[in-house]
Design an enzyme around this catalytic site. Sequence first.
Site, PDB file in Angstrom:
ATOM      1  N   MET A 415       0.862  -1.192   0.000  1.00  0.00           N
ATOM      2  CA  MET A 415       0.000   0.000   0.000  1.00  0.00           C
ATOM      3  C   MET A 415       0.894   1.237   0.000  1.00  0.00           C
ATOM      4  O   MET A 415       1.836   1.327   0.789  1.00  0.00           O
ATOM      5  CB  MET A 415      -0.910  -0.052   1.238  1.00  0.00           C
ATOM      6  CG  MET A 415      -1.727   1.202   1.469  1.00  0.00           C
ATOM      7  SD  MET A 415      -2.950   1.455   0.132  1.00  0.00           S
ATOM      8  CE  MET A 415      -3.036   3.238   0.119  1.00  0.00           C
ATOM      9  N   GLU A 450       4.461   0.807  -6.171  1.00  0.00           N
ATOM     10  CA  GLU A 450       4.119   1.687  -5.044  1.00  0.00           C
ATOM     11  C   GLU A 450       4.889   3.006  -5.110  1.00  0.00           C
ATOM     12  O   GLU A 450       4.376   4.049  -4.716  1.00  0.00           O
ATOM     13  CB  GLU A 450       4.362   0.978  -3.702  1.00  0.00           C
ATOM     14  CG  GLU A 450       3.643  -0.358  -3.532  1.00  0.00           C
ATOM     15  CD  GLU A 450       2.142  -0.322  -3.810  1.00  0.00           C
ATOM     16  OE1 GLU A 450       1.550   0.771  -3.685  1.00  0.00           O
ATOM     17  OE2 GLU A 450       1.573  -1.369  -4.182  1.00  0.00           O
TER      18      GLU A 450
HETATM   19  N1  BES Z   1      -3.317   0.845  -3.619  1.00  0.00           N
HETATM   20  C1  BES Z   1      -3.083  -0.543  -3.737  1.00  0.00           C
HETATM   21  C2  BES Z   1      -3.402  -1.310  -2.483  1.00  0.00           C
HETATM   22  C3  BES Z   1      -4.884  -1.567  -2.338  1.00  0.00           C
HETATM   23  C4  BES Z   1      -5.470  -2.559  -3.069  1.00  0.00           C
HETATM   24  C5  BES Z   1      -5.647  -0.838  -1.481  1.00  0.00           C
HETATM   25  C6  BES Z   1      -6.830  -2.795  -2.945  1.00  0.00           C
HETATM   26  C7  BES Z   1      -7.005  -1.062  -1.358  1.00  0.00           C
HETATM   27  C8  BES Z   1      -7.601  -2.053  -2.084  1.00  0.00           C
HETATM   28  C9  BES Z   1      -1.630  -0.823  -4.096  1.00  0.00           C
HETATM   29  O1  BES Z   1      -0.994   0.196  -4.753  1.00  0.00           O
HETATM   30  C10 BES Z   1      -1.636  -1.986  -5.042  1.00  0.00           C
HETATM   31  O2  BES Z   1      -2.085  -1.804  -6.139  1.00  0.00           O
HETATM   32  N2  BES Z   1      -1.155  -3.129  -4.624  1.00  0.00           N
HETATM   33  C11 BES Z   1      -1.117  -4.309  -5.447  1.00  0.00           C
HETATM   34  C12 BES Z   1       0.292  -4.614  -5.889  1.00  0.00           C
HETATM   35  C13 BES Z   1       0.632  -4.066  -7.216  1.00  0.00           C
HETATM   36  C14 BES Z   1       2.073  -4.372  -7.534  1.00  0.00           C
HETATM   37  C15 BES Z   1      -0.276  -4.542  -8.321  1.00  0.00           C
HETATM   38  C16 BES Z   1      -1.553  -5.486  -4.610  1.00  0.00           C
HETATM   39  O3  BES Z   1      -1.574  -5.351  -3.389  1.00  0.00           O
HETATM   40  O4  BES Z   1      -1.840  -6.527  -5.179  1.00  0.00           O
HETATM   41 ZN    ZN Z   2      -1.582   0.387  -6.729  1.00  0.00          ZN
END
Ligand code: BES
Ligand code: ZN
Length: 955
Positions: A415, A450
């Site tokens: 996150m 991130e």
């Molecule tokens: N902002 C998201 C985390 C998130 C995901 C918050 C769903 C709330 C709901 C973070 O930037 C993200 O996208 N994380 C991905 C990893 C990324 C490398 C695709 C994840 O956690 O899978």
């Molecule tokens: Zn993301």
Amino acid sequence: MIENSMFEEEPDVVDLAKEPCLHPLEPDEVEYEPRSSRLLVRGLGEHEMDDDEEDYESSAKLLGMSFMNRSSGLRNNMSVYRQNPNGSCLVPSPRTMVVCTVVLVIAVSLIMAIYLLPKCIFTKEGCHKKNHTMELIYPLATNGKLFPWAKIRLPPDVVPLHYDLVLQPNLTTLKFAGSVKIVVNIIQVTWKIILHSSGLNITKATITSAAHQAKPVEFLEYPLHDQIAVMASEALLVGQNYTVNIEYTSNLSDTYYGFYKISYKDENSKQRWFAATQFEPLAARSAFPCFDEPAFKATFLIKIKRDEKLSTLSNMPKKSTTPVTNGIVQDEFFVSLKMSTYLVAFVVADLKNISRETNGSLVSVYAIPQHLNQVGYALNTAVKLLEFYQKYFLINYPLEKLDLVAIPDFQSSAMENWGLITFRETTLLFDSNTSSARDKKLITAVIAHELAHQWFGNLVTMEWWNDLWLNEGFATFMEYFAMEEIFPELHSDEDFLNLIFKAMMKDSLNSSHPVSSAVQSSEQIEEMFDALSYIKGASLLLMLKHYLTKDVFQAGIEVYLHNHNYGSAQSDDLWDSMNEITNGTLDVKKLMKTWILHQGFPLVTVVRKGKIISVQQEKFLYHVEPENWTTDASYLWHIPLTYITSSCNFTHCTNAYLLDQKSAVIELPEEVEWIKFNVDMNGYYIVHYAEDWKTLIDLLKKNHTALSPKDRANLINNIFSLAGLGKESLEKAFELIDYLNKESSTAPLTQALFQLSLIYSLLEKKGEQQLAARVMRRIEHLLGDKIDQQCWTDDGTLSERELRSTLLAFACTHDMRNCRTTATEMFEKWMKSNGTMRLMQNSLEGEVIRAQELSRIIATVSQSLPGYLLAWDFVKENWEKLTRKFHLGSYTIQNIISWSTSQFATKAHLLEVKSFFESKSEESSQLRCVKEAIDTIQLNIQWMERNLAKLQELL
Ligand code: BES
Ligand code: ZN
């Protein structure tokens, strides 16, 4: 492909590069209790299922005994006939029968009475399917008074400017106390201040103005919308600032959302507590009362009281530490920049770190002390990526520090909280002794993603969740772009290609949605975190970059970030910024609106007659139910077509044509032997070579390297997709992959294996074992030599190692080419080596697995024939617990639903899945992922009806 993330890899592709593994589940990953179907997952109510819920059928299922000829829908009715331990059935006595009948009659009468009465006249809690109509007109606060606001979105008349937040988490009682002072500005005269609060026990509220001292005021709570109203005793005047002060207490959450607690074992196997936050999208309100919408940006001053032996981290660097009482100190952090509430973060735990300075910012990686030796790779990578982004965006990272923290239990992969990025341990920590090449790639990708958010999301934020793709699509696009630029040896573009194929599968269902879609409720907002916001969003940017050229695209991004920094933006703002650069030569907004606002993607049909190429577009849609057909003739995309032909030498010969009509004609300068559209699959569309597939099939057979590996993978994907649609025959698709024994590139091999595995899985689950075996023989015929050529070492480039891992995992899973014998020998050797002691330590520590792994386990279990019904039963039996732990709509729930149902291909299962969700709350049955699951099953049924007979002939 990113494992353990939003878009989890096919689970049967075991990471052999990491360690030889015969069984899809490690013994220390999951613990089965004898005599029950309990899959013990830490944090998911290990002991919550009482003995009455267990039955012997479940244990038989666990042993893989009762999966055949069984409709899981019958299971609950059957379970009254329990088996006694010697296996025979216990027949109920006459007395039991009479008692049961009486109970049944009473129960039926009660149910009917409840059904016939008007809905929800009892208590609020007793109402399963909520009827909110009355509440929306007369919203009632918890004290019975009228709540002065009926909408989900906050009113625009009061805006926050600054928060002073003081928190005191207690890692013994697992509760926290807080107080928040919010400076607000009045835009329109009002008597009330509406803001968010969820699950907080508010003890006091006051309002202070420049002219008046703090006055206790009345406050009303409206849990349905997570809102409170602070009622002023006089009119709040336009242009004035007021301070709202609220004191409250709450429990540290036992989900992964809000301010939550995590239990873990320290070096001495002593249980310890760790507190961390996860606020995106809607959980800041469960840690402090706030204006919890992304466009309400403000500055934050955070103070945290903690045990003097622990550490705290927050978005900003620490300003001071002062003693409070015995053993308790208070950390104060510097005031933040203007930011959204969902990006606020703090961590309280026993942590250690390593740090390095770059360009005026201190980058640190934190972990629990026993993992400090695994943080080096992340620090190097973060520093490289931060430097890259600052140069590319021409905007410095604005904070003096950036912390990356490994959290022992975390729902997503990571996150992007501003200045304090939180990660799962597995996506940040790299152990050179045990981590694999794929782990390294995963860690790199997650950090790249991130860090990109520090600009796309944190500096410029989407105005509302309908445009989530501006955050996630951009971060995903930048993640792959940065990886290719800085770590070309990781070949991440091939992973991205596979993700695009999967996003297109989802996007071709009726249940799909436009990238930018209206959302209101919390479930709708959660469900925006899906492959369309991430992958389709990113691939549309990739298409645009190719169309505009990389310099114009980069300049457009710079303008966008400069124009909207510390503010928020909508999709149109991005196109306007790009148009500032194209300066009237090209209308980016007109072009991109057709992609962002339309659901799905185009199918381009190409017909070649000499030098004349006719192209025509229509919507690509798997028509699942005739009555649902959306024959949207109005759908028209502006498609930046690209193509290569036999008359060029394939490095510098990509041609472009903008198809902004239903059909058009392209005239080539000369007649060509072949033509291939969508070069390297840089465009988000599928191509059908109506009369020309034969030419391409022959080209692959004769000289497959005339096309790039990505183009070959693209052809394989397109022809199998067209076969699913009924536009091309399955026979042609099989013919196209006949060249595969000459193939050595990862992308086309992976795509072919993916398509064939889909067919194999469906046949197997449908009970067509013989036909499934024939598919497997076909795969062996095509890839057997390639599997034999794989050595069992960890040599070669990452791409070669990944291909090896994919092929050997496939071979072992399907018991091919002696794979299991070799793997067993290697595993035993490894067990006898030094690795053994580690293994034992791990098993000892991991008494039960963490709930963060659950969706992956369900995925793995549901892939196998004995497991796929078990997985679905598990989901049904634990639905309430699952949705409490992971919350409705979250992508963990999306994944769980998708994995546990995507193997079904019969009408009975379709009915079963439909009626299960219909029996649940309206919020559950209305989930988009439920509709998607139903579409997928219908599609599977249709695929079978269309192709089963043909497959019999073909194989
Ligand atoms: N902002 C998201 C985390 C998130 C995901 C918050 C769903 C709330 C709901 C973070 O930037 C993200 O996208 N994380 C991905 C990893 C990324 C490398 C695709 C994840 O956690 O899978
Ligand atoms: Zn993301």
